[in-house]
Motif scaffolding. Sequence first.
Motif, PDB file in Angstrom:
ATOM      1  N   ASP A 258       0.852  -1.192   0.000  1.00 31.95           N
ATOM      2  CA  ASP A 258       0.000   0.000   0.000  1.00 31.95           C
ATOM      3  C   ASP A 258       0.885   1.237   0.000  1.00 31.95           C
ATOM      4  OD1 ASP A 258      -2.089   1.766   0.167  1.00 31.95           O
ATOM      5  OD2 ASP A 258      -2.424   1.461   2.312  1.00 31.95           O
ATOM      6  N   LEU A 259       1.486   1.532  -1.168  1.00 34.38           N
ATOM      7  CA  LEU A 259       2.466   2.607  -1.259  1.00 34.38           C
ATOM      8  C   LEU A 259       1.878   3.965  -0.914  1.00 34.38           C
ATOM      9  CD1 LEU A 259       5.427   3.077  -1.921  1.00 34.38           C
ATOM     10  CD2 LEU A 259       4.780   3.400  -4.312  1.00 34.38           C
ATOM     11  N   ALA A 260       0.574   4.146  -1.153  1.00 42.83           N
ATOM     12  CA  ALA A 260      -0.051   5.439  -0.838  1.00 42.83           C
ATOM     13  C   ALA A 260      -0.139   5.681   0.664  1.00 42.83           C
ATOM     14  CB  ALA A 260      -1.450   5.508  -1.448  1.00 42.83           C
ATOM     15  N   GLY A 261       0.223   4.677   1.460  1.00 42.28           N
ATOM     16  CA  GLY A 261       0.153   4.818   2.901  1.00 42.28           C
ATOM     17  C   GLY A 261       1.459   5.264   3.538  1.00 42.28           C
ATOM     18  N   VAL A 262       2.425   5.747   2.739  1.00 44.73           N
ATOM     19  CA  VAL A 262       3.709   6.155   3.322  1.00 44.73           C
ATOM     20  C   VAL A 262       3.493   7.276   4.344  1.00 44.73           C
ATOM     21  CG1 VAL A 262       5.027   5.473   1.292  1.00 44.73           C
ATOM     22  CG2 VAL A 262       4.224   7.824   1.489  1.00 44.73           C
ATOM     23  N   THR A 263       4.286   7.234   5.401  1.00 38.24           N
ATOM     24  CA  THR A 263       4.154   8.221   6.481  1.00 38.24           C
ATOM     25  C   THR A 263       5.408   9.067   6.678  1.00 38.24           C
ATOM     26  OG1 THR A 263       4.850   6.581   8.126  1.00 38.24           O
ATOM     27  CG2 THR A 263       2.485   6.792   7.713  1.00 38.24           C
ATOM     28  N   THR A 264       6.491   8.768   5.954  1.00 39.86           N
ATOM     29  CA  THR A 264       7.675   9.619   6.037  1.00 39.86           C
ATOM     30  C   THR A 264       7.266  11.045   5.682  1.00 39.86           C
ATOM     31  OG1 THR A 264       9.210   7.835   5.522  1.00 39.86           O
ATOM     32  CG2 THR A 264       9.957  10.071   5.067  1.00 39.86           C
ATOM     33  N   ARG A 265       7.601  12.000   6.553  1.00 40.64           N
ATOM     34  CA  ARG A 265       7.110  13.374   6.430  1.00 40.64           C
ATOM     35  C   ARG A 265       8.175  14.286   5.830  1.00 40.64           C
ATOM     36  NH1 ARG A 265       3.285  15.356   9.857  1.00 40.64           N
ATOM     37  NH2 ARG A 265       3.615  17.265   8.616  1.00 40.64           N
ATOM     38  N   ALA A 266       7.717  15.278   5.098  1.00 34.82           N
ATOM     39  CA  ALA A 266       8.572  16.367   4.624  1.00 34.82           C
ATOM     40  C   ALA A 266       7.882  17.677   4.987  1.00 34.82           C
ATOM     41  CB  ALA A 266       8.789  16.279   3.118  1.00 34.82           C
ATOM     42  N   VAL A 267       8.588  18.519   5.753  1.00 37.80           N
ATOM     43  CA  VAL A 267       8.038  19.796   6.207  1.00 37.80           C
ATOM     44  C   VAL A 267       8.864  20.923   5.607  1.00 37.80           C
ATOM     45  CG1 VAL A 267       7.528  21.233   8.216  1.00 37.80           C
ATOM     46  CG2 VAL A 267       7.246  18.740   8.360  1.00 37.80           C
ATOM     47  N   ARG A 268       8.194  21.893   5.024  1.00 39.27           N
ATOM     48  CA  ARG A 268       8.881  23.005   4.355  1.00 39.27           C
ATOM     49  C   ARG A 268       9.576  23.896   5.378  1.00 39.27           C
ATOM     50  NH1 ARG A 268       8.105  25.071  -1.040  1.00 39.27           N
ATOM     51  NH2 ARG A 268       9.905  26.403  -1.413  1.00 39.27           N
ATOM     52  N   ASP A 269      10.831  24.276   5.073  1.00 37.50           N
ATOM     53  CA  ASP A 269      11.598  25.192   5.906  1.00 37.50           C
ATOM     54  C   ASP A 269      12.363  26.129   4.989  1.00 37.50           C
ATOM     55  OD1 ASP A 269      12.870  26.421   8.021  1.00 37.50           O
ATOM     56  OD2 ASP A 269      14.453  24.908   8.152  1.00 37.50           O
ATOM     57  N   GLY A 270      11.715  27.204   4.588  1.00 42.09           N
ATOM     58  CA  GLY A 270      12.326  28.130   3.642  1.00 42.09           C
ATOM     59  C   GLY A 270      12.499  27.498   2.283  1.00 42.09           C
ATOM     60  N   ASP A 271      13.729  27.478   1.801  1.00 40.96           N
ATOM     61  CA  ASP A 271      14.019  26.885   0.496  1.00 40.96           C
ATOM     62  C   ASP A 271      14.337  25.395   0.608  1.00 40.96           C
ATOM     63  OD1 ASP A 271      13.682  29.286  -0.821  1.00 40.96           O
ATOM     64  OD2 ASP A 271      15.794  29.860  -0.617  1.00 40.96           O
ATOM     65  N   ASP A 272      14.200  24.850   1.811  1.00 42.06           N
ATOM     66  CA  ASP A 272      14.483  23.434   2.033  1.00 42.06           C
ATOM     67  C   ASP A 272      13.250  22.710   2.544  1.00 42.06           C
ATOM     68  OD1 ASP A 272      17.119  23.960   1.362  1.00 42.06           O
ATOM     69  OD2 ASP A 272      17.795  24.122   3.441  1.00 42.06           O
ATOM     70  N   TRP A 273      13.368  21.369   2.579  1.00 40.30           N
ATOM     71  CA  TRP A 273      12.387  20.511   3.210  1.00 40.30           C
ATOM     72  C   TRP A 273      13.111  19.641   4.227  1.00 40.30           C
ATOM     73  CZ3 TRP A 273       7.114  20.364   1.743  1.00 40.30           C
ATOM     74  CH2 TRP A 273       6.778  21.123   0.611  1.00 40.30           C
ATOM     75  N   ILE A 274      12.474  19.355   5.344  1.00 40.94           N
ATOM     76  CA  ILE A 274      13.053  18.504   6.372  1.00 40.94           C
ATOM     77  C   ILE A 274      12.326  17.163   6.340  1.00 40.94           C
ATOM     78  CG2 ILE A 274      13.671  18.286   8.788  1.00 40.94           C
ATOM     79  CD1 ILE A 274      14.917  20.684   7.359  1.00 40.94           C
ATOM     80  N   LEU A 275      13.060  16.093   6.042  1.00 41.37           N
ATOM     81  CA  LEU A 275      12.480  14.753   5.897  1.00 41.37           C
ATOM     82  C   LEU A 275      12.762  13.911   7.137  1.00 41.37           C
ATOM     83  CD1 LEU A 275      12.438  15.775   2.945  1.00 41.37           C
ATOM     84  CD2 LEU A 275      13.029  13.457   2.221  1.00 41.37           C
ATOM     85  N   THR A 276      11.715  13.256   7.623  1.00 41.76           N
ATOM     86  CA  THR A 276      11.836  12.393   8.793  1.00 41.76           C
ATOM     87  C   THR A 276      10.986  11.144   8.587  1.00 41.76           C
ATOM     88  OG1 THR A 276      12.136  14.317  10.234  1.00 41.76           O
ATOM     89  CG2 THR A 276      11.569  12.220  11.289  1.00 41.76           C
ATOM     90  N   GLY A 277      11.592   9.976   8.769  1.00 45.83           N
ATOM     91  CA  GLY A 277      10.860   8.717   8.621  1.00 45.83           C
ATOM     92  C   GLY A 277      11.788   7.562   8.353  1.00 45.83           C
ATOM     93  N   GLN A 278      11.209   6.427   7.967  1.00 44.65           N
ATOM     94  CA  GLN A 278      11.979   5.212   7.714  1.00 44.65           C
ATOM     95  C   GLN A 278      11.515   4.560   6.420  1.00 44.65           C
ATOM     96  OE1 GLN A 278      11.629   2.174  10.713  1.00 44.65           O
ATOM     97  NE2 GLN A 278      12.932   0.714   9.611  1.00 44.65           N
TER      98      GLN A 278
END
Length: 416
Positions: free
Chosen positions: A158-178
């Motif tokens: 169920d690929l649409a169920g991914v939970t790894t997050r990306a949060v916008r921080d200015g010109d970057d994104w912060i990725l957190t997950g596994q």
Amino acid sequence: MPSNENVPSLSPDAFRDEAERFLRSIAGEFAGAAGGAGQDPPSDRIAAVEELGEGYDQQFKRARELQARLFDAGLAWPSGPSDLGGRGLSREHDQVLDDLLAELDLPSREVLFVGLRIVAPAVDAHGGPELRKRTLPALHRADLIGCQLFSEPGAGSDLAGVTTRAVRDGDDWILTGQKVWTSIAHLADVGEALVRTDPGTSRHGGLTMFLVDMHAPGVTVRPIRQMTGGVAFNEVFLDGVRVPDAHRIGAVGDGWRVAGTSLGSERNFMIGDDGPVSPYVLERLTAMVGRLDTAADPVLRQEIARAVAAIVAMRASADLPDGSWGHRLEPVSGSVLKMLMTRAVDGIAALAGEALGERAFTDRGERDTFAWSEFVLGAPALHIAGGTDEIQLNIIAQRGLGLPRPPKPATQPAAT
């Protein structure tokens, strides 16, 4: 302009002559390299899924050396645009090159397939001009090695169920997950990561794709050893990894469509001559059956017939020209071909097991016996790679045949 819009200026036959002259001129440099498609590797191995076992570092090195020679000669990406290292030819020319490489005694490039067949097509089709310029030549020269950061512990089929997050921080994104089951992540320089950027919208609409620097702070890779002994798979931890917005592949919220490009390209590769049902595998299968003189056994004759029928069905379907599937099945032809491929692999594995019995799993030093154990053990992985059988069948049923979705299980009333 994406590479598939280029107009060929050299006939496939003329291109084949040019490519063959070059490949034969460098063949001596790679003589005896393990894994050449046109030779019997010293290990006698036959694999359904490319594994990185003992000595893989040399295999990987030789594949990169060959890819660099191809790129410098203008042969690594025939259909690619000339300003990115291609030739501006057609995808037919790509196939000509693949066919030649399969025929000649050269190192296998299968360890590069994720970057070349999964990551690069997505960047080519959806990446911005700067990302394409910075990434595509390096991927096709094997200066950059790519991996695919899709599956997660709770989101595989169920690929649409991914939970790894990306949060916008200015010109970057912060990725957190596994992420998990990531092929060659321990060798990769960049990873194509499907992540959730908007948890408040639809499951498919809240996804975005990024190209992650695998050497960036916060990226941790841990190898997973398979039952075959290989170490191709890994789990990857993203702990506050900073990714520039310039490394986004496609629009925000368009990650599902970008993933479809990668998965479609992966399935096309899996049914090709470089895939699990390669001419080399069929040659070894024929040799094994002939050497054991088992064709007279009525049970084995049925297994042989099933295997041959599955292979013929896959090849014939793959050779159908665009538009031959009809308006319903054309959009899901990749899923149909993937299912035909897994059936062909199952047929080959069953035949090898039936013909060899215990000799497939006990190494007695006989040729075409124990070598098949890796193929048999690796075959189940192909029911998962590129989308599980269940997902493919749902795609064919719902998107191709227009069948309704199955009803959701009824919820049980709360106990009083």
